[in-house]
Design an enzyme around this catalytic site. Structure first.
Site, PDB file in Angstrom:
ATOM      1  N   LYS A 180       0.850  -1.196   0.000  1.00  0.00           N
ATOM      2  CA  LYS A 180       0.000   0.000   0.000  1.00  0.00           C
ATOM      3  C   LYS A 180       0.881   1.239   0.000  1.00  0.00           C
ATOM      4  CE  LYS A 180      -1.885   2.685   2.990  1.00  0.00           C
ATOM      5  NZ  LYS A 180      -1.848   3.934   2.215  1.00  0.00           N
ATOM      6  N   GLY A 199       7.229   4.768   7.993  1.00  0.00           N
ATOM      7  CA  GLY A 199       6.370   5.946   8.122  1.00  0.00           C
ATOM      8  C   GLY A 199       6.652   6.635   9.444  1.00  0.00           C
ATOM      9  N   SER A 200       5.647   7.358   9.917  1.00  0.00           N
ATOM     10  CA  SER A 200       5.873   8.193  11.096  1.00  0.00           C
ATOM     11  C   SER A 200       5.813   7.371  12.383  1.00  0.00           C
ATOM     12  CB  SER A 200       4.825   9.297  11.132  1.00  0.00           C
ATOM     13  OG  SER A 200       3.550   8.710  11.249  1.00  0.00           O
ATOM     14  N   THR A 208       2.110   6.678  13.516  1.00  0.00           N
ATOM     15  CA  THR A 208       1.438   5.567  12.827  1.00  0.00           C
ATOM     16  C   THR A 208       2.076   4.241  13.241  1.00  0.00           C
ATOM     17  OG1 THR A 208       1.090   7.052  10.960  1.00  0.00           O
ATOM     18  CG2 THR A 208       0.655   4.739  10.583  1.00  0.00           C
ATOM     19  N   GLY A 209       3.400   4.232  13.387  1.00  0.00           N
ATOM     20  CA  GLY A 209       4.091   3.006  13.797  1.00  0.00           C
ATOM     21  C   GLY A 209       3.588   2.522  15.148  1.00  0.00           C
ATOM     22  N   GLU A 233      10.120   0.967  10.402  1.00  0.00           N
ATOM     23  CA  GLU A 233      11.155   1.973  10.070  1.00  0.00           C
ATOM     24  C   GLU A 233      10.497   3.326  10.278  1.00  0.00           C
ATOM     25  OE1 GLU A 233      14.236   1.470   9.126  1.00  0.00           O
ATOM     26  OE2 GLU A 233      14.239  -0.670   8.629  1.00  0.00           O
ATOM     27  N   CYS A 242      14.212  10.262   5.863  1.00  0.00           N
ATOM     28  CA  CYS A 242      14.192   9.806   7.265  1.00  0.00           C
ATOM     29  C   CYS A 242      15.544  10.031   7.916  1.00  0.00           C
ATOM     30  CB  CYS A 242      13.777   8.354   7.344  1.00  0.00           C
ATOM     31  SG  CYS A 242      14.735   7.335   6.238  1.00  0.00           S
ATOM     32  N   GLU A 254      11.110  15.450  15.188  1.00  0.00           N
ATOM     33  CA  GLU A 254      11.447  15.355  13.769  1.00  0.00           C
ATOM     34  C   GLU A 254      10.829  16.562  13.047  1.00  0.00           C
ATOM     35  OE1 GLU A 254       9.572  12.316  11.230  1.00  0.00           O
ATOM     36  OE2 GLU A 254      11.606  11.738  10.677  1.00  0.00           O
TER      37      GLU A 254
HETATM   38  P1  NAD Z   1       2.662   8.187   7.744  1.00  0.00           P
HETATM   39  O1  NAD Z   1       2.910   7.406   8.997  1.00  0.00           O
HETATM   40  O2  NAD Z   1       1.663   9.258   7.772  1.00  0.00           O
HETATM   41  O3  NAD Z   1       2.221   7.207   6.567  1.00  0.00           O
HETATM   42  C1  NAD Z   1       2.993   6.109   6.147  1.00  0.00           C
HETATM   43  C2  NAD Z   1       2.090   5.066   5.533  1.00  0.00           C
HETATM   44  O4  NAD Z   1       1.249   4.509   6.535  1.00  0.00           O
HETATM   45  C3  NAD Z   1       1.144   5.600   4.444  1.00  0.00           C
HETATM   46  O5  NAD Z   1       1.023   4.640   3.415  1.00  0.00           O
HETATM   47  C4  NAD Z   1      -0.164   5.747   5.200  1.00  0.00           C
HETATM   48  O6  NAD Z   1      -1.307   5.693   4.390  1.00  0.00           O
HETATM   49  C5  NAD Z   1      -0.108   4.554   6.128  1.00  0.00           C
HETATM   50  N1  NAD Z   1      -0.960   4.654   7.297  1.00  0.00           N
HETATM   51  C6  NAD Z   1      -1.386   5.776   7.928  1.00  0.00           C
HETATM   52  N2  NAD Z   1      -2.193   5.456   8.958  1.00  0.00           N
HETATM   53  C7  NAD Z   1      -2.268   4.098   8.989  1.00  0.00           C
HETATM   54  C8  NAD Z   1      -2.954   3.172   9.825  1.00  0.00           C
HETATM   55  N3  NAD Z   1      -3.742   3.564  10.835  1.00  0.00           N
HETATM   56  N4  NAD Z   1      -2.797   1.848   9.579  1.00  0.00           N
HETATM   57  C9  NAD Z   1      -2.014   1.429   8.568  1.00  0.00           C
HETATM   58  N5  NAD Z   1      -1.370   2.265   7.720  1.00  0.00           N
HETATM   59  C10 NAD Z   1      -1.479   3.589   7.945  1.00  0.00           C
HETATM   60  O7  NAD Z   1       4.099   8.720   7.295  1.00  0.00           O
HETATM   61  P2  NAD Z   1       4.427   9.686   6.051  1.00  0.00           P
HETATM   62  O8  NAD Z   1       4.063  11.081   6.434  1.00  0.00           O
HETATM   63  O9  NAD Z   1       3.902   9.091   4.802  1.00  0.00           O
HETATM   64  O10 NAD Z   1       6.016   9.549   5.973  1.00  0.00           O
HETATM   65  C11 NAD Z   1       6.903  10.381   6.648  1.00  0.00           C
HETATM   66  C12 NAD Z   1       7.464   9.648   7.855  1.00  0.00           C
HETATM   67  O11 NAD Z   1       8.127   8.452   7.417  1.00  0.00           O
HETATM   68  C13 NAD Z   1       8.524  10.448   8.577  1.00  0.00           C
HETATM   69  O12 NAD Z   1       8.312  10.338   9.967  1.00  0.00           O
HETATM   70  C14 NAD Z   1       9.820   9.753   8.197  1.00  0.00           C
HETATM   71  O13 NAD Z   1      10.867   9.869   9.115  1.00  0.00           O
HETATM   72  C15 NAD Z   1       9.385   8.337   8.065  1.00  0.00           C
HETATM   73  N6  NAD Z   1      10.330   7.593   7.226  1.00  0.00           N
HETATM   74  C16 NAD Z   1      11.136   6.671   7.829  1.00  0.00           C
HETATM   75  C17 NAD Z   1      12.069   5.969   7.082  1.00  0.00           C
HETATM   76  C18 NAD Z   1      12.954   4.938   7.713  1.00  0.00           C
HETATM   77  O14 NAD Z   1      13.512   4.141   6.991  1.00  0.00           O
HETATM   78  N7  NAD Z   1      13.088   4.906   9.029  1.00  0.00           N
HETATM   79  C19 NAD Z   1      12.167   6.213   5.708  1.00  0.00           C
HETATM   80  C20 NAD Z   1      11.331   7.174   5.129  1.00  0.00           C
HETATM   81  C21 NAD Z   1      10.399   7.851   5.912  1.00  0.00           C
END
Ligand code: NAD
Length: 488
Positions: free
Chosen positions: A171, A222-223, A226-227, A244, A278, A377
């Site tokens: 996704k 992701g963030s 959300t994680g 991650e 990230c 962040e």
């Molecule tokens: P986000 O957490 O908003 O979204 C990431 C993904 O999760 C999207 O596909 C989103 O639709 C999905 N998502 C959102 N809510 C969800 C839920 N309740 N259940 C399941 N999936 C859900 O993050 P973002 O704004 O897209 O990305 C930016 C973040 O990603 C920053 O915090 C950045 O540091 C992090 N990031 C980390 C790495 C790493 O390798 N550590 C790499 C790139 C980005």
């Protein structure tokens, strides 16, 4: 409008609802994609579950050939996909061409690693026995990807998951789904159901993927928020999670650093993809002896960068992804300013660009760890700089963070390098080589930056279960069984 990719065929979403996709450089709506929901996710997991048995039974060499073909198709589509990535995500075209190259390389790397995957023969406890440690695929993997590197971060999950014999439902972010949907052609030669792409919002399409008990692994980038949410809702199923998350990477510049290199190196690490990486450098610690010259040069460097659409080859720094992300950067800069920070470059939206989510490359000094810009962040084009006197102090400042994704150092002093790699709490350490990735080297975070590792052999193991087989060829009764042991 592009459709989802489920069971080897295009599919409109069950609800008929769509999501608009915006160009962050112009704020124009450029396309729509299906707003997938639980029903679409169920169909994708049905397909992935049905495809799993045959996919895992294939000889590793056959899977490897198919993954090499994915890499070749990605390479052939570089220009088309890089352009789409720029339109939906804002990154300059040149950076997206790199993203395509790295993604293809990742599929090639795992094609070969998968072909060479092996378990272990271990000493058995009896001469009549064989004892094996087996590495097996989990089954269906859910790969949830953010918007900043949509193809690369998909590749880091899908390539090792497939190489290990799993099938996948991926996704993409609702903000950058177009480039991922264009990948359907890249996966067309795989058996139906081996890779499925579902678009949608996190709550409607991401969460059903996490909650489906047939999905045995969730690989998420992701963030932090959300994680954490995913970890909570997956807890009941004791699901294997690979997270991650965010970062707050430190960059230490030692007194022996060559400023000709350190200034553009730090600027690049902080401003690549408008600071939305990230492992972006988000905190800079410069030795006080060189700080005045370093600051003067980096201010000049930041002021000289050209903001604009990523489609313009003259552009150095593109837009941020969206309005709310820019508001967060503005809040961090404002918080720092109100607590005494000095803003020596940027600190505002560019005057000449009323459309698009641009923010000027911003250099701040007189910052400290009480400020949001040094603790949370920021994920924007900011370079907050503190000075230090002793290297020990720089190490302590680098570790004074809840995050632990990456950290950088410029020096040629081996004693400093040793202290840095022994003491800094971060999953990736770069010395004189900011922010490079290596397919063979594991990537991931410590502390709140997550768990698990992508890339390298560790990245393959995230998608493999370990089984231990005891096999007795003779199968006779054992002396230690009850009641034999007692009688004998
Ligand atoms: P986000 O957490 O908003 O979204 C990431 C993904 O999760 C999207 O596909 C989103 O639709 C999905 N998502 C959102 N809510 C969800 C839920 N309740 N259940 C399941 N999936 C859900 O993050 P973002 O704004 O897209 O990305 C930016 C973040 O990603 C920053 O915090 C950045 O540091 C992090 N990031 C980390 C790495 C790493 O390798 N550590 C790499 C790139 C980005």
């Amino acid at each position: 409008m592009r459709e989802m990719w489920i069971n080897g065929a295009s599919r409109a979403g069950a609800s008929g609802q769509t999501i608009p996709v915006q160009d962050p450089a112009t704020e124009e709506i450029i396309d729509h994609v299906p707003a997938g929901n639980a029903e679409d996710v169920r169909a994708a997991v049905d397909a992935a579950s049905a495809a799993f048995r045959e996919w895992r039974r294939l000889a590793a060499g056959e899977r490897a050939e198919m993954l090499h073909e994915v890499a070749a198709k990605l390479t052939a589509k570089t220009e088309e996909l890089a352009t789409l990535l720029t339109r939906e995500g804002g990154k300059p075209l040149v950076e997206n061409r790199d993203e395509m190259g790295w993604s293809a390389a990742c599929f090639r790397y795992y094609a070969e690693l998968g072909r060479n995957t092996r378990g272990r023969v271990i000493p058995s406890i009896e001469p009549s026995q064989l004892a094996l440690v087996l590495k097996e695929p989990y089954g269906v993997v859910g790969a949830i990807v953010p918007w900043n590197y949509p193809i690369l971060l998909m590749a880091w999950k899908v390539a090792p998951a497939l190489a290990a014999g799993n099938t996948v439902v991926t996704k993409p972010s609702e903000m950058t789904p177009l480039s991922t949907l264009a990948l359907a052609e890249v996966f067309e030669h795989l058996p139906p159901g081996v890779v499925n792409i579902v678009t949608g919002y996190g709550k409607e399409a991401g969460e059903p993927l996490v909650l489906d008990p047939r999905v045995r692994v969730i690989a998420f980038t992701g963030s932090l928020e959300t994680g954490r949410h995913i970890a909570r809702i997956a807890a009941d199923q004791i699901k294997k999670l690979h997270l991650e998350l965010g970062g707050k990477d430190a960059f230490i510049v030692a007194e022996d650093a060559d400023l000709e290199i350190a200034v553009p190196g730090v600027a690049w690490a902080a401003l690549l993809n408008a600071g939305q990486v990230c492992t972006s450098t988000e905190r800079v610690y410069v030795h006080e002896g060189i700080a005045p010259r370093f600051i003067e040069r980096i201010v000049e460097y930041a002021r000289g960068l050209r903001l604009g659409s990523g489609l313009n080859p003259e552009t150095d720094v593109g837009p941020m992804i969206g309005a709310q992300y820019r508001v967060k950067v503005e809040a961090h800069v404002e918080d720092a300013r109100s607590r005494g920070a000095r803003i020596l470059a940027g600190g505002q939206r560019p005057a000449g660009q009323p459309r698009g989510f641009f923010y000027e490359p911003t250099v701040l000094t007189d910052v400290d760890h009480s400020m949001r810009i040094m603790r949370e962040e920021t994920f924007g084009p900011t370079i907050p700089i503190m000075t230090y006197r002793h290297f020990d102090e720089a190490i302590q400042l680098a570790n004074d963070s809840p995050f632990g994704l990456g950290a950088n150092l410029y020096t040629h002093d081996a004693r400093k390098v040793k202290q840095f790699y022994e003491e800094v709490q971060a999953g990736t350490l770069w010395v004189n080589d900011p922010l490079t990735d290596n397919d063979a080297g594991p990537f991931g975070g410590m502390k709140l930056s997550g768990n698990g590792r992508e890339l390298g052999e560790e990245g393959l193991d995230e998608f493999r279960e370990t089984k231990h087989l005891h096999w007795d060829f003779e199968g006779g009764a054992k002396s230690w069984w009850y009641p034999y042991g007692r009688n004998g």
